[in-house]
Scaffold this motif. Structure first.
Motif, short mmCIF file in Angstrom:
data_model
loop_
_atom_site.label_atom_id
_atom_site.label_comp_id
_atom_site.label_asym_id
_atom_site.label_seq_id
_atom_site.Cartn_x
_atom_site.Cartn_y
_atom_site.Cartn_z
N GLU A 228 26.51 -93.11 71.99
CA GLU A 228 25.28 -93.46 72.70
C GLU A 228 25.46 -93.37 74.22
O GLU A 228 24.59 -92.87 74.93
CB GLU A 228 24.84 -94.88 72.33
N VAL A 229 26.62 -93.84 74.69
CA VAL A 229 26.88 -93.86 76.13
C VAL A 229 27.24 -92.47 76.64
O VAL A 229 26.95 -92.11 77.78
CB VAL A 229 27.99 -94.89 76.46
N VAL A 279 24.63 -98.63 68.01
CA VAL A 279 23.52 -98.05 68.80
C VAL A 279 22.95 -99.10 69.75
O VAL A 279 22.69 -98.82 70.93
CB VAL A 279 22.42 -97.50 67.87
N LYS A 280 22.75 -100.32 69.25
CA LYS A 280 22.18 -101.39 70.07
C LYS A 280 23.03 -101.65 71.30
O LYS A 280 22.52 -101.71 72.43
CB LYS A 280 22.05 -102.67 69.23
N GLY A 282 25.40 -99.67 72.61
CA GLY A 282 25.48 -98.47 73.43
C GLY A 282 24.27 -98.28 74.32
O GLY A 282 24.39 -97.92 75.50
N ARG A 283 23.09 -98.53 73.78
CA ARG A 283 21.86 -98.35 74.56
C ARG A 283 21.72 -99.40 75.65
O ARG A 283 21.11 -99.13 76.70
CB ARG A 283 20.65 -98.33 73.63
N GLU A 284 22.24 -100.59 75.40
CA GLU A 284 22.25 -101.61 76.44
C GLU A 284 23.28 -101.27 77.53
O GLU A 284 23.02 -101.36 78.72
CB GLU A 284 22.57 -102.98 75.84
N ILE A 286 24.54 -98.40 78.49
CA ILE A 286 24.29 -97.23 79.32
C ILE A 286 23.50 -97.57 80.58
O ILE A 286 23.58 -96.85 81.60
CB ILE A 286 23.57 -96.14 78.49
N GLU A 287 22.80 -98.68 80.56
CA GLU A 287 22.03 -99.11 81.73
C GLU A 287 22.94 -99.56 82.88
O GLU A 287 22.50 -99.66 84.02
CB GLU A 287 21.10 -100.27 81.34
#
Length: 289
Positions: A228-229, A279-280, A282-284, A286-287
């Motif tokens: 994700e990252v 996924v959860k 990774g998506r957090e 990446i911010e």
């Protein structure tokens, strides 16, 4: 049946582990073919200063795709998040220890400003900075035995390694300290072996018998963060999944090079939802990159 592997002692030990397991469930003759990878040929540079994608796996993937071997055995942490579309991870056997360990003639508490740490891992360097160790950092490449000898000869005061490799090679007597996984977070997938084959392989059914479901799901959650990252060795990122109260718990941390915490998270859920948990996070995460 032909197994492809790197030629290092650790790679061969891991391959022999798989060979022994297969021999118990198959009467087929098994041969081992050693493949030299780009990562084996580069010994004088920090991994994170290079394009590390597939550094230890690309040549092995090639011989699997061309059917020179039936499957390849890898340390999972070396496997890129994106495989060739015709390949897949068929099995993850039961995972060995994911912990990091100290190799030194000194106690961790006695290593301080001015001591030299041999490392080619940005993550390990960042954790040392995180704990304000004040080390002088020195590149340290080579196989496990070579790195241990450099510490014993005083070329560096200490290094940090994966416990799994030392266990597989019978070198645990050199471990000075085992770090808890919530003190130095390991690399995603550390301690796990990946068996990679073609998606259309006629050996899939037999290989899948070596899979350990819990290990597979745990490392899937960890590696999904990287997917994700979209980072490899370029960011100090650690991830470790474990089972607690029949739930999968995924802990992850992102540091900067100075060791400051950019992001830290712990998410739990059903083991069957391992990928979604990764996924959860990774998506957090990446911010913060």
């Amino acid at each position: 049946m032909i197994i492809g592997t790197r030629g290092s002692k650790l790679a061969l030990a891991q391959t022999e582990e798989i060979n022994n397991s297969l021999s118990k469930i198959s009467n087929e003759e098994i041969k081992i073919k050693i493949i030299k990878t780009k990562g084996d040929k580069i010994t004088n540079s920090q991994l994170y200063n290079m394009d590390s994608k597939g550094l230890f796996t690309k040549e092995l993937d090639k011989v699997v795709l061309e059917e020179e071997v039936d499957f390849a055995v890898h340390s999972l942490k070396d496997v890129p998040t994106e495989l060739d579309e015709d390949l897949e991870i068929i099995a993850i056997p039961s995972r060995e220890s994911p912990n990091e360990v100290l190799i030194s003639q000194y106690n961790w508490e006695d290593l301080s400003d001015g001591c030299t740490l041999g490392s080619s891992s940005l993550r390990r360097e960042a954790f040392c900075n995180h704990y304000n160790k004040g080390f002088k950092l020195k590149p340290l490449r080579g196989n496990i035995e070579t790195r241990i000898q450099k510490v014993l000869k005083g070329e560096v005061n200490a290094t940090i390694m994966a416990e799994a490799g030392l266990k597989r090679l019978g070198l645990t007597k050199y471990i000075k300290k085992v770090f808890p996984t919530d003190y130095i977070y390991p690399a995603a997938g550390q301690g796990a072996i990946a068996i990679i084959a073609r998606k259309d392989s006629d050996k899939k059914e037999i290989i899948q018998k070596l899979n350990d479901y819990i290990s597979f799901q745990q490392v899937l959650s960890e590696k999904t963060i990287l997917e994700e990252v979209g980072v490899g060795c370029q960011w100090p990122l650690g991830a470790i999944a474990s089972m607690k109260n029949n739930e999968l718990v995924l802990n992850s941390i992102l540091l900067d090079k100075k060791g400051d915490t950019l992001y830290k998270s712990s998410v739990s859920g059903s083991i069957k939802d391992a990928k979604e948990i990764g996924v959860k996070i990774g998506r957090e995460m990446i911010e913060y990159i």
